[in-house]
Design a protein around this motif. Structure first.
Motif, PDB file in Angstrom:
ATOM      1  N   ALA A 185     108.496 107.932 -20.998  1.00 37.59           N
ATOM      2  CA  ALA A 185     109.651 107.140 -20.562  1.00 37.59           C
ATOM      3  C   ALA A 185     110.474 106.659 -21.751  1.00 37.59           C
ATOM      4  O   ALA A 185     109.928 106.187 -22.757  1.00 37.59           O
ATOM      5  CB  ALA A 185     109.190 105.948 -19.732  1.00 37.59           C
ATOM      6  N   THR A 337     113.334  97.122 -12.776  1.00 32.49           N
ATOM      7  CA  THR A 337     113.465  98.465 -12.196  1.00 32.49           C
ATOM      8  C   THR A 337     112.268  98.734 -11.291  1.00 32.49           C
ATOM      9  O   THR A 337     111.187  98.161 -11.477  1.00 32.49           O
ATOM     10  CB  THR A 337     113.516  99.548 -13.290  1.00 32.49           C
ATOM     11  N   HIS A 341     109.165 105.147  -9.515  1.00 30.19           N
ATOM     12  CA  HIS A 341     109.721 106.241 -10.322  1.00 30.19           C
ATOM     13  C   HIS A 341     110.304 107.381  -9.497  1.00 30.19           C
ATOM     14  O   HIS A 341     110.412 108.518  -9.970  1.00 30.19           O
ATOM     15  CB  HIS A 341     108.671 106.784 -11.298  1.00 30.19           C
ATOM     16  N   HIS A 345     115.066 110.837 -13.883  1.00 30.28           N
ATOM     17  CA  HIS A 345     115.070 109.875 -14.985  1.00 30.28           C
ATOM     18  C   HIS A 345     114.964 110.615 -16.320  1.00 30.28           C
ATOM     19  O   HIS A 345     114.235 111.596 -16.436  1.00 30.28           O
ATOM     20  CB  HIS A 345     113.899 108.901 -14.869  1.00 30.28           C
ATOM     21  N   TYR A 352     113.916 115.487 -18.642  1.00 30.81           N
ATOM     22  CA  TYR A 352     113.941 114.593 -17.480  1.00 30.81           C
ATOM     23  C   TYR A 352     112.642 114.712 -16.683  1.00 30.81           C
ATOM     24  O   TYR A 352     111.998 115.759 -16.674  1.00 30.81           O
ATOM     25  CB  TYR A 352     115.121 114.926 -16.564  1.00 30.81           C
TER      26      TYR A 352
END
Length: 567
Positions: A185, A337, A341, A345, A352
């Protein structure tokens, strides 16, 4: 005639306090059948009997103490015999409910999978499990219809690709929940992968930790979304930045749900990355040595912490187990957030990851193979499972995103923020579980389809979570859902019983939509049948949208309004 004690007569001696079965205080004499069985033979030892005896001589050869106890240490539970309705769940003995087939839980610490591993699980599902496969909210994959004769071959296939079923169930350290985006991430604070891997390598299958009072759940995350439901785990590490010491972890202890829900508490410590493994070991050993063993329903960490409090727990940890003081530390910031997930992203390396929803975690061997095929078609060999019954495909090039999303859509896997598909979870239910009273997986799928059709075009301010559980326990985390449904039989006014649910509303874990974690509210007599579930949820959502204040979340609304608004 009642006798009155003479003046000065000695009082009746106080009844001695019952032992709680705490090893360090009361000694290790077993105080119930479960403890006797564990003392007589470590659950890890049953593997040899499975390989050398039971798999060759068949189901009838299995010792009952192994079947109903020690098999769990290797991820095996007998599944429910088909055709037994929910009304008989509490009336029959366990052996009357069980079939000669097993649920097998594949342990996936941190949710990390390769496409090769996923293909292996898919092959086992198709070859030995009638194509069954469910993603759990513990990042595991469960297979069904497993016969004892095939278990050694299944272990051989799993272990050949680095997977295991060791301590996937039982009174042991269960799978370690880890951030599904660990190490990838862009907004990650710290990668917890080294700690997760070291704990797994050193302590899973360690006989010194294979006889705990009951199950023991761990969660570790370095992501600011706090994506491992740390509030309801026995031991959790949540990334936090110390103003002087930098990035480390905040330690939480004593969370669990079930019939007596309790949120974990902070010990107020800052744990350096290099201290995580030994701190985890200290907390785990405290549970082993001081956990309550006399009564099975009091044998979770949450009861010990409730009696001790965080200050005493921290003192025992530091003085008796670590041998040094942990630094004081700040609480982690409120996440801004979502932690599931879902969606597309960007990774730290410029590629990504795409998070997709399987409705209520239901998959199949065929679907798992198709997911692996799609990932490899676009150059990816890495996937992750999540604590929200989701799957992430990693390492997708930006130019391929649209094509991958279309391919996922074709498999029925949505990467969009759907009205209910994204936020619906369900436990195993009566299809396979001996404790269940109602069906959950198909009920959830049917409800999602109806609700998304009826509420199409509705603009929800945030996802409304819908969690279905087949019994009074909370494998699907019903007390922490916006709408949580606890399976039970519902009796109509004319005395007819139907499968249904008691309703909990307004629960949730810490998120951008709430100030803090909170349990759902129950309203006396608020129950709904399976047949009326979609009607009820639709009505509740429309009432929320019509009556909410500006920026009010569903949870806040559900706790604010009068009972009549929720019925």
């Amino acid at each position: 005639m009642k006798q009155t004690p003479r003046s000065g007569a000695s009082a009746r001696p106080a009844r001695p306090k019952k032992s709680n079965g705490q090893w360090k205080i009361d000694g290790q004499e077993p105080l119930n059948k479960n403890e006797v069985d564990k003392a007589e033979d470590n659950g890890l030892n049953v593997r040899t009997r499975i390989e050398e005896v039971y798999s060759k001589d068949g189901f009838a050869s299995i010792d009952p103490d192994d079947l109903h106890g020690r098999f769990r240490w290797w991820g095996l539970y007998t599944q429910r015999k088909p055709g037994i309705d929910g009304g008989r769940t509490a009336k029959l003995e366990p052996h009357e409910l069980e079939d000669e087939y097993f649920m097998l839980r594949v342990r996936i610490d941190g949710g990390k999978l390769t496409t090769e591993q996923l293909r292996t699980i898919a092959g086992i599902s198709n070859d030995f499990g009638r194509g069954s496969a469910d993603l759990t909210d513990r990042q595991n994959i469960q297979l069904h219809w497993i016969e004892i004769e095939n278990v050694p071959e299944i272990w051989h296939r799993l272990e050949a690709v680095g997977l295991q079923t060791t301590e996937a169930c039982g009174d042991v350290p269960r799978v370690i929940l880890g951030s599904p985006v660990a190490g990838i991430a862009a907004d990650e604070l710290i990668d917890p992968t080294p700690a997760i891997e070291e704990i797994s390598r050193r302590y899973i299958g360690d006989p010194s930790l294979s006889n705990l009072p009951r199950k023991y759940k761990t969660a570790i995350t370095g992501h600011p979304s706090q994506d491992v439901v740390h509030e309801i785990n026995d031991c959790s590490f949540v990334a936090v930045e110390h103003p002087e010491k930098g990035i480390g972890y905040d330690l939480w202890v004593g969370g669990a749900l079930s019939t007596v829900p309790r949120f974990a508490e902070r010990l107020g410590t800052w744990v350096a990355p290099g201290q995580v493994v030994e701190t985890w070991l200290g907390v785990t050993e405290i549970f082993r040595d001081y956990g309550y063993r006399r009564l099975r329903n009091k044998a979770r960490m949450k009861f010990l912490l409730a009696d001790w409090g965080p200050e005493k727990f921290r003192d025992i940890l530091e003085t008796e187990y670590l041998g040094y003081k942990l630094a004081d530390g700040p609480a982690p910031e409120k996440p801004m957030t979502a932690g599931d997930h879902v969606g597309v992203h960007k990774q730290a390396d410029g590629k990504y990851y795409i998070g997709v929803t399987l409705i209520a975690g239901r998959a199949s061997g065929t679907l798992l193979t198709q997911i692996a095929d799609l990932a490899e078609k676009f150059g990816s060999t890495r996937l992750r499972t999540t604590p929200h019954q989701k799957v992430l495909l990693l390492d997708i090039d930006e130019a391929d995103i649209d094509e991958v999303v279309a391919g996922l859509d074709a498999l029925g896997l949505s990467s969009r923020k759907d009205l209910f598909r994204r936020s619906t979870m369900a436990c195993t239910g009566i299809e396979y579980c001996k404790l269940a009273i109602v069906e959950t997986k198909q009920t959830a799928a049917d409800a999602v389809a109806k609700l998304e059709e009826r509420l199409a075009g509705i603009d929800l301010p945030h996802p409304i979570s819908l969690h279905l559980n087949g019994c009074p326990n909370s494998c699907a985390r019903i007390q922490t859902a916006d709408i949580g449904l606890k399976g039970q039989l519902v009796t109509s006014e004319d005395g007819v019983q139907s499968p249904g649910f008691q309703v909990h509303v307004g629960g949730g874990l810490a998120s951008k939509d709430r100030d803090e974690a909170g349990l759902g509210r129950t309203v006396r007599g608020l129950k709904v049948t399976v047949d009326n579930l979609s009607d009820y949820v639709e009505k509740l959502v429309r009432r929320f949208l019509a009556g909410r204040d500006d920026n009010e979340t569903f949870s806040h609304w559900a706790h604010r309004v009068e009972d009549e608004e929720l019925v």
